[in-house]
Design a protein around this motif. Structure first.
Motif, short mmCIF file in Angstrom:
data_model
loop_
_atom_site.label_atom_id
_atom_site.label_comp_id
_atom_site.label_asym_id
_atom_site.label_seq_id
_atom_site.Cartn_x
_atom_site.Cartn_y
_atom_site.Cartn_z
N SER A 81 71.55 62.46 42.88
CA SER A 81 72.47 61.33 42.99
C SER A 81 72.04 60.38 44.11
O SER A 81 72.12 59.16 43.97
N ASN A 82 71.57 60.91 45.23
CA ASN A 82 71.10 60.05 46.33
C ASN A 82 69.77 59.40 46.01
O ASN A 82 69.47 58.32 46.49
N LEU A 83 68.96 60.06 45.20
CA LEU A 83 67.62 59.56 44.89
C LEU A 83 67.67 58.23 44.15
O LEU A 83 66.96 57.30 44.51
N VAL A 84 68.50 58.13 43.16
CA VAL A 84 68.60 56.88 42.39
C VAL A 84 69.09 55.74 43.29
O VAL A 84 68.52 54.65 43.27
N SER A 85 70.07 56.00 44.13
CA SER A 85 70.57 54.97 45.05
C SER A 85 69.50 54.57 46.06
O SER A 85 69.36 53.39 46.39
N THR A 86 68.75 55.55 46.56
CA THR A 86 67.68 55.26 47.53
C THR A 86 66.59 54.41 46.89
O THR A 86 66.10 53.46 47.50
N ILE A 87 66.20 54.75 45.67
CA ILE A 87 65.20 53.95 44.95
C ILE A 87 65.70 52.52 44.77
O ILE A 87 64.99 51.55 45.03
N GLU A 88 66.93 52.41 44.32
CA GLU A 88 67.54 51.11 44.08
C GLU A 88 67.55 50.25 45.35
O GLU A 88 67.17 49.08 45.34
N LYS A 89 67.95 50.84 46.47
CA LYS A 89 67.98 50.11 47.74
C LYS A 89 66.58 49.71 48.20
O LYS A 89 66.38 48.62 48.73
N ALA A 90 65.61 50.61 48.01
CA ALA A 90 64.23 50.30 48.41
C ALA A 90 63.70 49.12 47.59
O ALA A 90 63.02 48.24 48.12
N LEU A 91 63.99 49.10 46.30
CA LEU A 91 63.54 48.00 45.46
C LEU A 91 64.23 46.69 45.84
O LEU A 91 63.59 45.64 45.88
N GLN A 92 65.50 46.77 46.15
CA GLN A 92 66.25 45.57 46.52
C GLN A 92 65.81 45.01 47.86
O GLN A 92 65.85 43.80 48.07
N SER A 93 65.35 45.87 48.77
CA SER A 93 64.94 45.41 50.10
C SER A 93 63.64 44.62 50.07
O SER A 93 63.36 43.82 50.96
N GLN A 138 65.94 49.90 36.07
CA GLN A 138 65.28 48.81 35.34
C GLN A 138 65.72 47.46 35.90
O GLN A 138 64.91 46.56 36.09
N GLN A 139 67.00 47.32 36.17
CA GLN A 139 67.54 46.08 36.73
C GLN A 139 66.96 45.83 38.12
O GLN A 139 66.54 44.72 38.44
N ALA A 140 66.91 46.86 38.94
CA ALA A 140 66.38 46.71 40.30
C ALA A 140 64.90 46.35 40.28
O ALA A 140 64.45 45.51 41.07
N VAL A 141 64.13 46.95 39.38
CA VAL A 141 62.70 46.64 39.26
C VAL A 141 62.51 45.20 38.81
O VAL A 141 61.64 44.48 39.33
N SER A 142 63.32 44.76 37.87
CA SER A 142 63.15 43.39 37.35
C SER A 142 63.44 42.33 38.40
O SER A 142 62.91 41.22 38.32
N LEU A 143 64.26 42.66 39.40
CA LEU A 143 64.60 41.71 40.46
C LEU A 143 63.71 41.86 41.69
O LEU A 143 63.90 41.16 42.68
N SER A 144 62.76 42.77 41.62
CA SER A 144 61.92 43.08 42.77
C SER A 144 60.46 42.78 42.45
O SER A 144 60.08 42.67 41.30
N ASP A 145 59.67 42.66 43.49
CA ASP A 145 58.22 42.54 43.30
C ASP A 145 57.53 43.86 43.65
O ASP A 145 56.35 43.90 43.94
#
Length: 132
Positions: free
Chosen positions: A73-85, A107-114
């Motif tokens: 559960s923490n892993l998905v949130s951590t990935i998402e935050k890392a991509l957003q940062s 997928q949403q976080a990746v699409s908004l990230s480089d």
């Protein structure tokens, strides 16, 4: 990396962890990201990245961060935050069994990230190899 059996037609390779396999198989890609002035984030539920592997892959060890002991559960949130940062050139995460909601979030976080995201499956059990 251990070569268990080798003949001219067949080579069976056993990696110590999924991260060692990523380092071996994705070396050119990871080295190209190494030139960026961003972090290289590795996430897992247990320690599975060795400094010697990072060195032999030619990556800058001062840019590599390995966070361990993350539950699913923490892993998905951590990935998402890392991509957003947007402070990482890539994120490699060892995760099993993503549900559809988590896949959509990532997928949403990746699409908004480089940032490049590599997800690896960690099957801690022996897999059967079938030859046809």
């Amino acid at each position: 990396m251990l070569i268990e059996h080798s003949t001219p037609q067949l080579m069976a390779v056993n990696f110590e962890s999924p991260f060692q396999q990523v380092l071996q198989q994705q070396r050119p890609l990871l080295k190209s990201f190494n030139k960026a002035k961003k972090w290289q984030l590795w996430l897992s539920n247990r320690p599975m990245l060795k400094r010697s592997w990072v060195n032999s892959a030619g990556l800058d060890k001062h840019k590599v961060i390995h966070l361990t002991n993350l539950n699913s559960s923490n892993l998905v949130s951590t990935i998402e935050k890392a991509l957003q940062s947007k402070t990482c050139s890539y994120v490699v995460a060892c995760i099993n069994d993503l549900n559809e909601q988590d896949k959509a979030r990532l997928q949403q976080a990746v699409s908004l990230s480089d940032t490049c995201l590599l997800l690896v499956n960690d099957q801690q059990c022996e897999q059967l190899i079938q030859y046809h």
